[in-house]
Design a protein around this motif. Structure first.
Motif, PDB file in Angstrom:
ATOM      1  N   UNK A 129       0.836  -1.193   0.000  1.00 38.43           N
ATOM      2  CA  UNK A 129       0.000   0.000   0.000  1.00 38.43           C
ATOM      3  C   UNK A 129       0.874   1.249   0.000  1.00 38.43           C
ATOM      4  N   UNK A 130       0.334   2.335  -0.496  1.00 40.29           N
ATOM      5  CA  UNK A 130       1.030   3.614  -0.453  1.00 40.29           C
ATOM      6  C   UNK A 130       1.175   4.062   0.997  1.00 40.29           C
ATOM      7  N   UNK A 163      13.658  -3.253  -6.504  1.00 40.04           N
ATOM      8  CA  UNK A 163      13.336  -1.864  -6.166  1.00 40.04           C
ATOM      9  C   UNK A 163      13.519  -0.962  -7.383  1.00 40.04           C
ATOM     10  N   UNK A 164      12.534  -0.091  -7.601  1.00 42.23           N
ATOM     11  CA  UNK A 164      12.624   0.925  -8.653  1.00 42.23           C
ATOM     12  C   UNK A 164      12.600   0.329 -10.064  1.00 42.23           C
ATOM     13  N   UNK A 165      12.067  -0.904 -10.213  1.00 44.64           N
ATOM     14  CA  UNK A 165      12.017  -1.505 -11.549  1.00 44.64           C
ATOM     15  C   UNK A 165      10.665  -1.311 -12.236  1.00 44.64           C
ATOM     16  N   UNK A 166       9.802  -0.509 -11.620  1.00 46.24           N
ATOM     17  CA  UNK A 166       8.512  -0.184 -12.214  1.00 46.24           C
ATOM     18  C   UNK A 166       8.206   1.287 -11.998  1.00 46.24           C
ATOM     19  N   UNK A 174       6.045   1.719  -5.775  1.00 49.27           N
ATOM     20  CA  UNK A 174       6.167   1.405  -7.195  1.00 49.27           C
ATOM     21  C   UNK A 174       5.117   0.367  -7.575  1.00 49.27           C
ATOM     22  N   UNK A 175       4.847   0.298  -8.863  1.00 50.54           N
ATOM     23  CA  UNK A 175       3.826  -0.633  -9.356  1.00 50.54           C
ATOM     24  C   UNK A 175       4.374  -1.386 -10.556  1.00 50.54           C
ATOM     25  N   UNK A 187       1.215  -3.134  -6.413  1.00 51.38           N
ATOM     26  CA  UNK A 187       1.871  -2.044  -5.713  1.00 51.38           C
ATOM     27  C   UNK A 187       2.778  -2.557  -4.597  1.00 51.38           C
ATOM     28  N   UNK A 188       3.992  -2.001  -4.510  1.00 48.85           N
ATOM     29  CA  UNK A 188       4.927  -2.364  -3.442  1.00 48.85           C
ATOM     30  C   UNK A 188       5.617  -1.087  -2.950  1.00 48.85           C
ATOM     31  N   UNK A 189       5.699  -0.951  -1.621  1.00 48.38           N
ATOM     32  CA  UNK A 189       6.350   0.204  -1.010  1.00 48.38           C
ATOM     33  C   UNK A 189       7.695  -0.215  -0.411  1.00 48.38           C
TER      34      UNK A 189
END
Length: 232
Positions: A129-130, A163-166, A174-175, A187-189
């Motif tokens: 979640x965000x 991390x940061x691949x979307x 990121x999603x 979604x992953x935080x």
């Protein structure tokens, strides 16, 4: 209408239906995290009556935490947005003659009275979640804990492979990641320690540990914050 004259509203949902599809085709996550076992052992194994200690497995997934806690004799509730996985968990518990109250529902609107639980455990659910939605969910978690009740939460750090691949959709969030353990999971935080302290700031006695291990090689790191907090 509420007593103040405003219209009561239902919280905006946080559940991502992609998990129904994931749970339908995958069969992993059936056994508890070692980090959770340590937390429970340190805090609850000495309870004189384990059945009097009530846990909530938040975003239970395959229910590894609920399964473990029930086997250890604790009172267990489990909730997940996926009716698919909740039914799988019910069948697993039934087949092993274990008891847990398993329901499907969005964790942003927990269907439990205030001050119900001695402990809430989150094994990688809140991190999907965000930051804004995580705070909303944690407000509900805090309300459902008894005074002195504990939260145990596992959340990804920016050192995680993938991390940061979307595309970025919110702070540290990121999603549609393309690589790593979270690829294809929505979604992953990946919060920094300071961001974690801010998101979980409502809880007292907040402690943050770190758990890391590699997958196939050292470049594929799984890195998680281990978060503990208490309701005043």
């Amino acid at each position: 209408m509420t007593l103040s004259g405003t219209v009561a509203t239902t919280p905006a949902p946080t559940w991502n239906s992609i998990w129904d599809e994931i749970f339908s085709r995958r069969d992993w996550g059936k056994y508890p995290k070692e980090e959770l076992i340590r937390f429970v052992a340190w805090n609850y194994y000495s309870a004189p009556d384990r059945s009097a200690v009530r846990f909530l497995d938040l975003g239970c997934g395959y229910g590894s935490s609920a399964w473990y806690l029930a086997r250890e004799g604790f009172s267990v509730d489990a909730i997940d947005g996926s009716a698919v996985i909740v039914e799988k968990l019910r069948q697993r518990m039934k087949s092993e003659s274990l008891t847990a109250r398993c329901i499907a529902g969005d964790i942003v609107d927990l269907p439990y009275p205030p001050r119900t639980f001695d402990c809430v455990v989150d094994i990688g659910c809140l991190m999907c979640n965000t930051p804004q939605d995580t705070r909303r969910i944690l407000d509900g978690v805090y309300d459902r804990l008894k005074p002195g009740g504990k939260l145990f939460s596992i959340s990804a750090t920016p050192r995680c492979f993938g991390f940061d691949s979307g595309p970025q959709v919110a702070e540290a969030t990121y999603r549609d990641l393309t690589v790593g353990s979270f690829a294809g999971t929505g979604t992953v935080r990946f919060s920094t320690e300071q961001q974690i302290r801010d998101i979980y700031s409502r809880f007292d006695h907040l402690t943050i540990g770190l758990s890391e291990y590699s997958l196939r090689d050292p470049s594929q790191m799984v890195s998680n914050w281990l978060i503990e907090g208490t309701r005043a």
